[in-house]
Design a protein around this motif. Structure first.
Motif, mmCIF file in Angstrom:
data_model
loop_
_atom_site.group_PDB
_atom_site.id
_atom_site.type_symbol
_atom_site.label_atom_id
_atom_site.label_comp_id
_atom_site.label_asym_id
_atom_site.label_seq_id
_atom_site.Cartn_x
_atom_site.Cartn_y
_atom_site.Cartn_z
ATOM 1 N N LYS A 1 -102.941 -6.444 -16.586
ATOM 2 C CA LYS A 1 -104.038 -5.484 -16.552
ATOM 3 C C LYS A 1 -103.641 -4.247 -15.738
ATOM 4 O O LYS A 1 -103.837 -3.121 -16.173
ATOM 5 C CB LYS A 1 -105.261 -6.168 -15.933
ATOM 6 C CG LYS A 1 -106.545 -5.393 -16.011
ATOM 7 C CD LYS A 1 -107.652 -6.091 -15.225
ATOM 8 C CE LYS A 1 -107.751 -5.527 -13.829
ATOM 9 N NZ LYS A 1 -108.788 -6.175 -13.010
ATOM 10 N N LEU B 1 -101.771 -8.268 -27.582
ATOM 11 C CA LEU B 1 -102.204 -6.890 -27.783
ATOM 12 C C LEU B 1 -101.076 -5.890 -27.492
ATOM 13 O O LEU B 1 -100.890 -4.930 -28.225
ATOM 14 C CB LEU B 1 -103.386 -6.625 -26.841
ATOM 15 C CG LEU B 1 -104.448 -5.656 -27.317
ATOM 16 C CD1 LEU B 1 -104.971 -6.022 -28.685
ATOM 17 C CD2 LEU B 1 -105.580 -5.603 -26.307
ATOM 18 N N VAL C 1 -108.049 -11.179 -16.436
ATOM 19 C CA VAL C 1 -108.221 -11.199 -17.885
ATOM 20 C C VAL C 1 -107.424 -12.367 -18.440
ATOM 21 O O VAL C 1 -106.206 -12.333 -18.484
ATOM 22 C CB VAL C 1 -107.745 -9.879 -18.516
ATOM 23 C CG1 VAL C 1 -107.946 -9.929 -20.022
ATOM 24 C CG2 VAL C 1 -108.482 -8.713 -17.912
ATOM 25 N N ALA D 1 -111.990 -4.039 -18.292
ATOM 26 C CA ALA D 1 -111.187 -4.900 -17.432
ATOM 27 C C ALA D 1 -111.399 -4.611 -15.958
ATOM 28 O O ALA D 1 -111.175 -5.467 -15.117
ATOM 29 C CB ALA D 1 -109.699 -4.757 -17.784
ATOM 30 N N ILE E 1 -110.506 -1.683 -23.364
ATOM 31 C CA ILE E 1 -110.245 -2.754 -22.392
ATOM 32 C C ILE E 1 -109.990 -2.173 -21.013
ATOM 33 O O ILE E 1 -110.391 -2.743 -20.010
ATOM 34 C CB ILE E 1 -109.043 -3.612 -22.852
ATOM 35 C CG1 ILE E 1 -109.519 -4.559 -23.955
ATOM 36 C CG2 ILE E 1 -108.445 -4.408 -21.698
ATOM 37 C CD1 ILE E 1 -108.413 -5.348 -24.563
ATOM 38 N N ARG E 2 -109.318 -1.017 -20.993
ATOM 39 C CA ARG E 2 -109.083 -0.386 -19.686
ATOM 40 C C ARG E 2 -110.393 -0.211 -18.949
ATOM 41 O O ARG E 2 -110.461 -0.319 -17.738
ATOM 42 C CB ARG E 2 -108.365 0.953 -19.863
ATOM 43 C CG ARG E 2 -106.913 0.772 -20.244
ATOM 44 C CD ARG E 2 -106.105 2.059 -20.087
ATOM 45 N NE ARG E 2 -104.716 1.784 -20.428
ATOM 46 C CZ ARG E 2 -104.163 2.085 -21.609
ATOM 47 N NH1 ARG E 2 -104.859 2.692 -22.543
ATOM 48 N NH2 ARG E 2 -102.901 1.781 -21.847
ATOM 49 N N SER F 1 -108.309 -14.171 -21.514
ATOM 50 C CA SER F 1 -108.259 -14.001 -22.946
ATOM 51 C C SER F 1 -109.207 -12.879 -23.288
ATOM 52 O O SER F 1 -110.136 -12.588 -22.547
ATOM 53 C CB SER F 1 -108.743 -15.273 -23.649
ATOM 54 O OG SER F 1 -107.662 -16.107 -23.950
ATOM 55 N N ILE F 2 -108.945 -12.273 -24.425
ATOM 56 C CA ILE F 2 -109.864 -11.270 -24.948
ATOM 57 C C ILE F 2 -110.578 -11.961 -26.101
ATOM 58 O O ILE F 2 -109.945 -12.553 -26.969
ATOM 59 C CB ILE F 2 -109.066 -10.064 -25.454
ATOM 60 C CG1 ILE F 2 -108.280 -9.469 -24.288
ATOM 61 C CG2 ILE F 2 -109.983 -9.050 -26.105
ATOM 62 C CD1 ILE F 2 -107.081 -8.677 -24.730
ATOM 63 N N LEU G 1 -107.180 -1.245 -26.622
ATOM 64 C CA LEU G 1 -106.529 -1.062 -25.321
ATOM 65 C C LEU G 1 -107.286 -0.037 -24.483
ATOM 66 O O LEU G 1 -107.469 -0.216 -23.287
ATOM 67 C CB LEU G 1 -105.075 -0.619 -25.507
ATOM 68 C CG LEU G 1 -104.071 -1.747 -25.722
ATOM 69 C CD1 LEU G 1 -102.703 -1.196 -26.113
ATOM 70 C CD2 LEU G 1 -103.935 -2.592 -24.452
ATOM 71 N N SER H 1 -104.609 -12.673 -26.703
ATOM 72 C CA SER H 1 -104.176 -12.534 -25.318
ATOM 73 C C SER H 1 -103.766 -11.083 -25.115
ATOM 74 O O SER H 1 -103.469 -10.371 -26.072
ATOM 75 C CB SER H 1 -103.018 -13.476 -25.010
ATOM 76 O OG SER H 1 -101.876 -13.021 -25.680
ATOM 77 N N LEU H 2 -103.781 -10.657 -23.867
ATOM 78 C CA LEU H 2 -103.320 -9.291 -23.577
ATOM 79 C C LEU H 2 -101.906 -9.114 -24.097
ATOM 80 O O LEU H 2 -101.532 -8.050 -24.595
ATOM 81 C CB LEU H 2 -103.308 -9.056 -22.063
ATOM 82 C CG LEU H 2 -104.480 -8.312 -21.455
ATOM 83 C CD1 LEU H 2 -104.184 -7.999 -20.009
ATOM 84 C CD2 LEU H 2 -104.759 -7.013 -22.206
ATOM 85 N N LYS H 3 -101.142 -10.207 -23.963
ATOM 86 C CA LYS H 3 -99.755 -10.179 -24.435
ATOM 87 C C LYS H 3 -99.715 -9.857 -25.921
ATOM 88 O O LYS H 3 -98.932 -8.998 -26.350
ATOM 89 C CB LYS H 3 -99.121 -11.541 -24.163
ATOM 90 C CG LYS H 3 -97.640 -11.624 -24.381
ATOM 91 C CD LYS H 3 -97.151 -13.064 -24.237
ATOM 92 C CE LYS H 3 -97.072 -13.723 -25.595
ATOM 93 N NZ LYS H 3 -96.647 -15.131 -25.516
#
Lengths: 456, 456
Positions: A196, B198, B177, B171, B167-168, B179-180, B164, B194-196
């Motif tokens: 993040k 993304l 974070v 978050a 989410i900024r 999971s999304i 993204l 997952s952020l990954k």
């Protein structure tokens, strides 16, 4: 532990097992693969735990090794051992290639020693092989024995943009990215970053300017119990593991900690109940006997001790048969008080909230036991007096009860504190050990005090 | 639970407490703030737990509410109650504003009912207020009672780049974070990311094309114990909580699950040891007595029962005194076997691995008890025979022992299974309850069988 309910997601039914069995018998690989693809690997493991070994092997050979390696980790330990015995060194090595290093090392550590080297030598990925070898060298009760080598590491000199680019590469082999660890040129841990933080930051910023230097970590030789406490206390989801010089060596994730907690709680509960080995209700009768007989045998010896004490007082108490009728009460109270006080100390030690000196603990327990004992003794006195009208006997029995409860409380408090100071797990002090010693001592004390009071 | 060692990161020393106390006395706010800024909020809570209430209040008023709200959550429950009593509604509302919704709701739920509304009405952030009110409406033993409203949610129609960007924003208010969660237009949960995933994806891709639809979730009214099992089984770090129509309502994170597991394990351990309320070794004598006396009283009643049985058989005492001397042994064995078998069933039920019918369980326990009982009885027979030479008495005592062990095992198996079927926590069946009932029944059975064998 409370009442069972249906599982939310998955219920293991007899019908499902039968369906799997008949597909195996019909060798209908396509339908079987399709059926199992709907389930999580942890569910497939539950299914396999119910199948015969032959059927389980059939499924394992059928599914791809990415799935079966995960299934293997979730199998009941006894069943995993049987399955591994039926796989060749090469086949185990293939499963191991699919696993994270911590799981891979655990699987290999479960193999008979003479097979371990053979399996390791069949691992093709040289880096994976070296990492597994490294992990196998650590004591399983230390942070090193629990950690995995998979982690996302960045150098403090990198930029955010460069970082994101490289992380895209590293992250592929890391199942879940908890934290990104920041190291200096000497590979020493200097801080952490969350994904993040990285996506919130501007792409030209240097990692050195945005990382959080206040990072929790554990040393590689730290006791697992201590790692559990730290992660629990600070609500961590992953913790980096470092060598004595702070070189970043690996990381421990919360799911492994959850498993350790569960095992510890089960073990302590069983110890308190007088079960010595880790057994399940589904283990066979021989294993259950091996786990249960030792403590029962201790109880038998305690009972024989109580017999010999009572026999010794036989002549003195010809006139006082009623005293003998209260020995089970005395033994039960001594045992119960001992178990209660030891359980509180054992838990206090585990939670680090036993403060103050041993003496102040013992004093507190003495006050507590005196209070409990007096209340109980008053009831007993009134009962015995009302029941058989002899006030001196009622007095002798009640006063003895107070004394027995105090001594039992002190022993229950002292023994776990003593064991803890000597570096022995105090949990073994609860349950049958305290009960048995308090039984004998309680009965001895009881007759001795009664004898004094009655002037025999 | 094992021996205590030094904490890796933080050690609560007397010197540190004294230093804090003298800074408070000197009202040296600057030095105090500087000193405490070095410590994690969980460590500050440990320090405050050792201070007097006045000193603790001083520190709480000194530090900023971002820190104190976290400290408050980590305080010992008894101390938190005292601190909250000393804070105004407005002050509590300010602390609550800083907390995540789940912690905020927990704090408010701990307040006396008449204060809850007053505190809530002082919360300024309307969204936070509404969310806390929503959470307070759920039963604390359900997923709803454990979840937080903070989560990162995206719509399936968004693109990766848009995602993204948004989410900024989201978050910032979500500490971690995990999971999304992906929802459709009706706010229904359809998948996760997952952020990954993304950052690995291309920025023009649609979320609908990259999300993972196979998402674990729990319903809002699901039992907490079941949530623990699911998260543990599937190694989850967070799980979304949905309403009956699958609307996304909140999420539960693993750190809360870890706390629940710890509490459950402690509670079960205490129940097995005959302690009825959640007490710590540092609680005062009155609270400890309240937790311990009920089970001791049960033991007392059991002992009186045993006395009455033995008195009923007292005519036999003249010739067969030796029988009476073995009653503590019989009672101890009955109690130990009962506790062992109930503990195994209680654990099996908790772990969902008690399979098969009640009858097959009872049959297995009978075989097990017969095996254990026979081995123990042979030793006892040889001892009694060798010790007093009377084979008929030795036989009577040993045969009774086998019978008592079998019955004790069956009761220990049956009672928790029965309680579980009736929806009662079977953990209350271990410990003193089983011990006491088995004591009485064992002694009765023992005299009854011995009488038959000896033909008295």
């Amino acid at each position: 532990m409370s009442e069972e309910k249906e599982n939310i997601q998955f219920e293991l039914t007899g019908a499902l097992i039968e369906q799997v069995e008949s597909l195996i018998e019909a060798k209908n690989d396509k339908a079987l693969r399709l059926l199992l693809s709907e389930y999580h690997y942890a569910d497939i493991a539950e299914i396999l735990d119910e199948l015969s070994l032959d059927d389980a092997m059939y499924v394992i050979k059928l599914l791809d090794s990415e799935t079966t390696s995960d299934v293997l980790m979730e199998l009941d330990e006894d069943n995993r051992e049987k399955v591994l015995k039926n796989l060749s060194d090469k086949e185990i090595a293939e499963e191991v290639e699919e696993l994270d290093t911590d799981d891979a090392a655990d699987i290999i550590a479960e193999l008979p020693e003479d097979r371990q080297q053979d399996v390791i030598s069949q691992i093709e990925d040289e880096e994976h092989k070296a990492e597994i070898k490294e992990l196998l060298a650590y004591d399983e009760d230390t942070a090193g024995g629990l950690m995995a080598k998979e982690l996302v590491k960045v150098y403090e000199t990198w930029t955010v943009a460069g970082c994101l680019r490289r992380i895209r590469g590293q992250a592929k082999e890391v199942t879940r990215v908890h934290s990104i660890y920041v190291v200096d040129k000497q590979e020493k841990l200097v801080g952490r970053l969350s994904l993040k933080d990285l996506i919130v930051a501007k792409s030209e910023q240097k990692i050195a300017d945005i990382y959080i230097s206040n990072v929790d970590f554990v040393y590689v030789d730290e006791d697992v119990e201590e790692v559990v406490k730290v992660m629990q206390k600070y609500d961590l989801e992953a913790i980096p593991v470092v060598g004595q010089d702070k070189t970043l060596l690996g990381r421990i994730t919360i799911d492994d900690i959850v498993d350790v907690m569960k095992e510890e709680a089960d073990k302590d509960y069983q110890l308190a109940a007088g079960i010595t080995q880790d057994v399940d209700s589904d283990d066979n009768i021989i294993e259950l006997t091996k786990a249960r007989l030792p403590w029962l045998f201790l109880g038998l010896i305690g009972g024989v001790g109580a017999f010999m004490i009572m026999e010794g007082f036989q002549d003195a108490f010809k006139e006082y048969a009623v005293l003998f009728f209260f020995t089970p009460l005395i033994a039960a109270m001594a045992g119960n008080v001992g178990v209660q006080s030891s359980a509180i100390i054992v838990q206090g030690l585990a939670n680090d909230d036993v403060k103050g000196s041993v003496n102040s603990r013992l004093l507190k327990e003495m006050l507590l036991a005196t209070l409990n004992g007096t209340i109980l003794a008053i009831f007993l006195f009134l009962f015995v007096w009302g029941y058989n009208g002899e006030i001196n006997k009622a007095l002798a029995i009640s006063v003895s009860l107070v004394a027995v409860i105090i001594i039992a409380g002190l022993i229950g408090t002292f023994v776990p504190l003593f064991l803890d100071k000597r570096g022995i797990d105090p949990a073994i002090a609860t349950g049958p050990f305290i009960t048995t010693s308090n039984d004998i001592l309680g009965i001895l004390l009881y007759f001795w005090i009664a004898k004094m009071i009655l002037g025999i």
